[in-house]
Design an enzyme around this catalytic site. Sequence first.
Site, mmCIF file in Angstrom:
data_model
loop_
_atom_site.group_PDB
_atom_site.id
_atom_site.type_symbol
_atom_site.label_atom_id
_atom_site.label_comp_id
_atom_site.label_asym_id
_atom_site.label_seq_id
_atom_site.Cartn_x
_atom_site.Cartn_y
_atom_site.Cartn_z
ATOM 1 C CG PHE A 108 -1.798 1.201 1.312
ATOM 2 C CD1 PHE A 108 -2.776 1.440 0.350
ATOM 3 C CD2 PHE A 108 -1.642 2.129 2.338
ATOM 4 C CE1 PHE A 108 -3.585 2.561 0.409
ATOM 5 C CE2 PHE A 108 -2.448 3.250 2.400
ATOM 6 C CZ PHE A 108 -3.422 3.473 1.440
ATOM 7 C CD GLN A 109 -0.700 5.941 1.101
ATOM 8 O OE1 GLN A 109 -0.014 6.092 2.113
ATOM 9 N NE2 GLN A 109 -1.694 6.748 0.778
ATOM 10 C CG MET A 132 1.698 31.733 -23.603
ATOM 11 S SD MET A 132 2.100 33.325 -24.399
ATOM 12 C CE MET A 132 3.270 34.009 -23.225
#
Lengths: 182, 572
Positions: free
Chosen positions: B124-125, B487
């Site tokens: 996990f993670q 832009m």
Amino acid sequence: MEQKLYTITIFSENTPGLLNQITIIFTRRQINIETLSVSPSAIEGIHKFTITAFASEDLIQKVVQQIDKRIDILKAYYNVDEELVHQEIALYKIATPELLKLGSVEGLIRKYDIKILELNETFTVFEKTGHHAETQQLFKELSETVGVLQFIRSGRVAITRSKVERLSDMLAEIEKKCKTTS
Amino acid sequence: MKSRLSGTENFKNITGSEALMLSLLNEGVETIFGYPGGAIMPVYDALYDYQEQLNHILVRHEQGATHAAQGFARVTGEVGVCIVTSGPGATNAITGIGDAMMDSTPLVVICGQVGASLLGTDAFQEIDVVDVTAPITKWSYQIRRAEDVTWAVARAFYIAKNGRPGPVVLDFAKNAQVGKIDFQPSECKFIRSYQPVLEPESTKIAEAAALINSAKKPFALVGQGVTLGKAENELRAFLEKADIPAGWTLLGESAMPTDYPLNKGMLGMHGNIATNIKTNECDVLIAIGMRFDDRVTGNLATYARQAKIIHLDIDPSEFNKNVKTDVAILGNVKETLPLLTEMLQPNTHADWLASFAEYEEREYQTVTKKELESTDGHIKMGEVVRKVSEAARNEAILVTDVGQNQMMAARYFKFTKTRSVVTSGGLGTMGFGIPAAIGAKVGAADRTVCLFVGDGGFQMTIQELGTIMQYGIGVKIILLNNSYLGMVRQWQELFWNKRYSSTPMTNPDFCGIARAYGIKAAEVSDRVALNTSIAEMLADDEAFLLVVNVEPEGMVYPMTPAGETITNILME
């Protein structure tokens, strides 16, 4: 610009992940690595990479500078073939019955300076060291005559024609500097 | 940065996490930008005991932590420090790490990582941070044992700040965070495989001096290397001795005061026309701590071909990377510039310097006058920038986001002090602005920090308004609102047949959002209100959001289209 085969030699600390750091620099510049060989160098704790790649000199110079810039790289440089003594090793597996059908195995062995590593009723393994063109020539001849069951060729290993390994000088200089700073 | 260890700390049998705190203090760290999470909890637990010594700023997203640390590093000249958790915490930090790599900003980013026994299991993670960040860091290292903490931290700071600065990632495995060690402060003075500054070659200095001494039309390009090397005085001595005009790159902007007579302005795509035209007229071009970015050079095949090129840089891999140099001088410009200056003959180039004036006048008449002195119609972006700059006596720190706001700010903000520009030059990261301004203000609390940001970039890291609120960080945010991704719209107008694909924006009530975060705000659409609101904004040291509704289809001119010869300049 003219494409040529360059041999890049890299000395590095033996830290994990260095191969990745080096190869991604080739990838970014869209250069394929032709051969790669990695092993411990003569100096303990320092690894030596030998890489060959086709590129223009301008590009190979930039790649070498980028590699040299990585923290754990001690030194990177490049050479052309004329500046090196280099070698590759190739192994060829051949069916023994096919080999025996050849009139003279001795002729073949003398012609290519072949070493036989294994010989049994089923297969034979030849070893040939030489330049790429030489190992390729044997592969071609065997393919056309007896057939090759398996073939493997190593990456290039190379030694420069200069008298000393540049790294030893450089290390000595660095160690001297180290003493003056600390 | 001086060690902040008092020597009375208990160094026996402490955790790797506490060793990290002590190591950070030993590096002189005072401020950390970060965000906790599962795999970094032991570090945050240790931090709880060091709150007095280490000022931790809780950001609202890990990207914000990295940009804030960049802003901090750029204004202070020190190393910016971040702490984030593993997995998504680390990946969220990637943009800032990449930005710091491109812009040579010293950062140390400490990421949590799962315990060494779980590495490689898709825990996990868990994410392979070292390899993910390898191409965008100076050094990336995984700490797998508590014993390695002090060594790795010392090495990380040494690498981040020495030579050409850049980001370092320390991937801190959880078992190393909780493992116990006896702490010994560690110092890194030397790495045998990394020599940050090499000795300048005296023959090169002599060659360069000979070229400059015989030059009739020398021109200098000033990059961030001058600021990073703290070589502003050495630069002026060099320019003045031989009377050499100079232009600057975006990151080199505040190294010379705006009104310094030899400062001829900005280089590149939206730079001044004189500096770009003179680049292709000079006989000797002296590049000082800059890297010939494509936004500066335009088409390399036609860039300064007539000139002999001298390149001073600390990073040898920059030589001949983009532009072939005649003389490359390796080293910190702080050391190499004085060596070069010493060998220069005092000289004057009055005619050459005077030849810039014609182009300056042309630019003023066709571009600048309209941008700064219009009295009717919509407010223009340039005039907002200039008014804020002057209201802050041209002494403020400029932070920008990316896009039109950035180019307008670079063109029209004025500077009297160095280390006053914080902008994302190389990576061009929209969303850089708000967190970078936070970091800049934390690093330079006694200075006014003015952020110019567009409505697009503002909403990319808008959550950092929470950080401003929580810590009362007095940044002045000027939102140039044109309800477009300006832009991109400008490029669509010029090069894509006005097909405004996904550039118009429906915007929220920005002032309402700011007020919800307890930040004072004002919105203006006319010039009278603009003046009043700028005065109100700068009246105290509190955070302020000034939303200026500017001309919707404003354009940044002059402009050299990407890849064109630098002298092919669009003026309107």
